[in-house]
Design a protein around this motif. Structure first.
Motif, PDB file in Angstrom:
ATOM      1  N   ARG A  20       0.820  -1.210   0.000  1.00 37.59           N
ATOM      2  CA  ARG A  20       0.000   0.000   0.000  1.00 37.59           C
ATOM      3  C   ARG A  20       0.854   1.261   0.000  1.00 37.59           C
ATOM      4  O   ARG A  20       0.585   2.207  -0.732  1.00 37.59           O
ATOM      5  CB  ARG A  20      -0.934   0.024   1.222  1.00 37.59           C
ATOM      6  CG  ARG A  20      -2.210  -0.722   1.029  1.00 37.59           C
ATOM      7  CD  ARG A  20      -3.282  -0.420   2.088  1.00 37.59           C
ATOM      8  NE  ARG A  20      -2.959   0.568   3.058  1.00 37.59           N
ATOM      9  CZ  ARG A  20      -2.705   0.333   4.355  1.00 37.59           C
ATOM     10  NH1 ARG A  20      -2.750  -0.911   4.816  1.00 37.59           N
ATOM     11  NH2 ARG A  20      -2.437   1.297   5.188  1.00 37.59           N
ATOM     12  N   ILE A  23       2.686   1.667  -3.574  1.00 40.52           N
ATOM     13  CA  ILE A  23       1.788   2.117  -4.632  1.00 40.52           C
ATOM     14  C   ILE A  23       1.307   3.536  -4.348  1.00 40.52           C
ATOM     15  O   ILE A  23       1.261   4.382  -5.252  1.00 40.52           O
ATOM     16  CB  ILE A  23       0.613   1.138  -4.813  1.00 40.52           C
ATOM     17  CG1 ILE A  23       1.151  -0.185  -5.361  1.00 40.52           C
ATOM     18  CG2 ILE A  23      -0.453   1.707  -5.734  1.00 40.52           C
ATOM     19  CD1 ILE A  23       0.146  -1.277  -5.468  1.00 40.52           C
ATOM     20  N   LEU A  67      -4.443   5.591   0.269  1.00 38.72           N
ATOM     21  CA  LEU A  67      -3.870   4.239   0.283  1.00 38.72           C
ATOM     22  C   LEU A  67      -2.847   4.109   1.401  1.00 38.72           C
ATOM     23  O   LEU A  67      -2.818   3.104   2.108  1.00 38.72           O
ATOM     24  CB  LEU A  67      -3.192   3.917  -1.046  1.00 38.72           C
ATOM     25  CG  LEU A  67      -4.047   3.397  -2.179  1.00 38.72           C
ATOM     26  CD1 LEU A  67      -3.169   3.027  -3.367  1.00 38.72           C
ATOM     27  CD2 LEU A  67      -4.889   2.223  -1.772  1.00 38.72           C
ATOM     28  N   THR A  73      -9.759   2.601   1.243  1.00 41.14           N
ATOM     29  CA  THR A  73      -8.723   1.945   0.448  1.00 41.14           C
ATOM     30  C   THR A  73      -9.282   1.322  -0.830  1.00 41.14           C
ATOM     31  O   THR A  73      -8.703   1.484  -1.901  1.00 41.14           O
ATOM     32  CB  THR A  73      -8.026   0.862   1.290  1.00 41.14           C
ATOM     33  OG1 THR A  73      -7.628   1.451   2.512  1.00 41.14           O
ATOM     34  CG2 THR A  73      -6.826   0.305   0.586  1.00 41.14           C
ATOM     35  N   SER A  76     -10.291   4.078  -3.229  1.00 44.69           N
ATOM     36  CA  SER A  76      -9.094   4.730  -3.760  1.00 44.69           C
ATOM     37  C   SER A  76      -8.411   3.856  -4.805  1.00 44.69           C
ATOM     38  O   SER A  76      -8.023   4.335  -5.871  1.00 44.69           O
ATOM     39  CB  SER A  76      -8.118   5.044  -2.632  1.00 44.69           C
ATOM     40  OG  SER A  76      -8.689   5.929  -1.720  1.00 44.69           O
ATOM     41  N   ALA A  77      -8.270   2.581  -4.505  1.00 46.51           N
ATOM     42  CA  ALA A  77      -7.637   1.664  -5.458  1.00 46.51           C
ATOM     43  C   ALA A  77      -8.488   1.522  -6.718  1.00 46.51           C
ATOM     44  O   ALA A  77      -7.946   1.389  -7.820  1.00 46.51           O
ATOM     45  CB  ALA A  77      -7.401   0.302  -4.805  1.00 46.51           C
ATOM     46  N   SER A  78      -9.804   1.578  -6.575  1.00 51.54           N
ATOM     47  CA  SER A  78     -10.681   1.517  -7.748  1.00 51.54           C
ATOM     48  C   SER A  78     -10.494   2.745  -8.626  1.00 51.54           C
ATOM     49  O   SER A  78     -10.411   2.634  -9.857  1.00 51.54           O
ATOM     50  CB  SER A  78     -12.149   1.419  -7.318  1.00 51.54           C
ATOM     51  OG  SER A  78     -12.367   0.253  -6.581  1.00 51.54           O
ATOM     52  N   LEU A  80      -7.832   4.658  -8.767  1.00 55.67           N
ATOM     53  CA  LEU A  80      -6.504   4.575  -9.370  1.00 55.67           C
ATOM     54  C   LEU A  80      -6.469   3.533 -10.493  1.00 55.67           C
ATOM     55  O   LEU A  80      -5.738   3.706 -11.478  1.00 55.67           O
ATOM     56  CB  LEU A  80      -5.458   4.258  -8.299  1.00 55.67           C
ATOM     57  CG  LEU A  80      -5.220   5.389  -7.292  1.00 55.67           C
ATOM     58  CD1 LEU A  80      -4.327   4.909  -6.154  1.00 55.67           C
ATOM     59  CD2 LEU A  80      -4.641   6.605  -7.970  1.00 55.67           C
ATOM     60  N   SER A  81      -7.266   2.483 -10.375  1.00 55.15           N
ATOM     61  CA  SER A  81      -7.354   1.490 -11.452  1.00 55.15           C
ATOM     62  C   SER A  81      -7.942   2.121 -12.708  1.00 55.15           C
ATOM     63  O   SER A  81      -7.470   1.864 -13.825  1.00 55.15           O
ATOM     64  CB  SER A  81      -8.216   0.298 -11.025  1.00 55.15           C
ATOM     65  OG  SER A  81      -7.620  -0.388  -9.963  1.00 55.15           O
ATOM     66  N   CYS A 113      -3.189  -2.287  -7.653  1.00 63.09           N
ATOM     67  CA  CYS A 113      -4.462  -1.708  -7.209  1.00 63.09           C
ATOM     68  C   CYS A 113      -5.563  -2.766  -7.146  1.00 63.09           C
ATOM     69  O   CYS A 113      -6.374  -2.765  -6.214  1.00 63.09           O
ATOM     70  CB  CYS A 113      -4.875  -0.569  -8.140  1.00 63.09           C
ATOM     71  SG  CYS A 113      -3.877   0.916  -7.957  1.00 63.09           S
TER      72      CYS A 113
END
Length: 138
Positions: A20, A23, A67, A73, A76-78, A80-81, A113
């Protein structure tokens, strides 16, 4: 036996936290250059209006910070994806995997991610400390 399981669990928590942080830091550092005027000048060459400079920069900076902290989280990762899919297909055209304009780093960040979306924030996170955060908001 119990001591081995505890060590393994701690190792998993630390490793996940490391992923985490890594990234998140990559996205934060990458977004800082996008706040400058040079990025706005390049956006029309990519087929995007110059007004998209700040939203694009914030779409990498804010989720990167979240992240690292371990809050929101999965969301956020979605986000960034989606940014990485845009970089791979819209900006770079998915023409080459390696070399100049290659997508290897973008694909690696996308994969990281996606892993974070699946496994969530982990125990070393704000979400875990608060404990009352619903799973879909972790």
């Amino acid at each position: 036996m119990a001591e081995a399981i505890i060590r393994q669990t701690i190792l998993h928590d630390v490793a996940h936290f490391g992923v985490r942080i890594t990234i998140g830091m990559i996205f934060i550092m990458h977004s800082l250059g996008k706040f400058g005027p040079g990025f706005a000048e390049n956006l029309p060459n990519m087929g995007l209006p110059a007004e998209m400079q700040i939203p694009i920069a914030l779409a990498e900076f804010v989720p990167g910070v979240l992240l690292i902290l371990g809050g929101l989280t999965r969301i956020s990762a979605s986000l960034l994806s989606i940014v990485m899919l845009g970089a791979i297909f819209l900006v770079k055209g998915a023409e080459s995997f390696t070399g100049r304009g290659g997508t290897e780093l973008d694909i690696l960040l996308l994969a990281g991610c996606l892993v974070i979306i699946v496994i969530g924030p982990g125990r070393i996170s704000i979400s875990y400390i608060l404990k009352k955060v619903p799973r879909y908001l972790q």
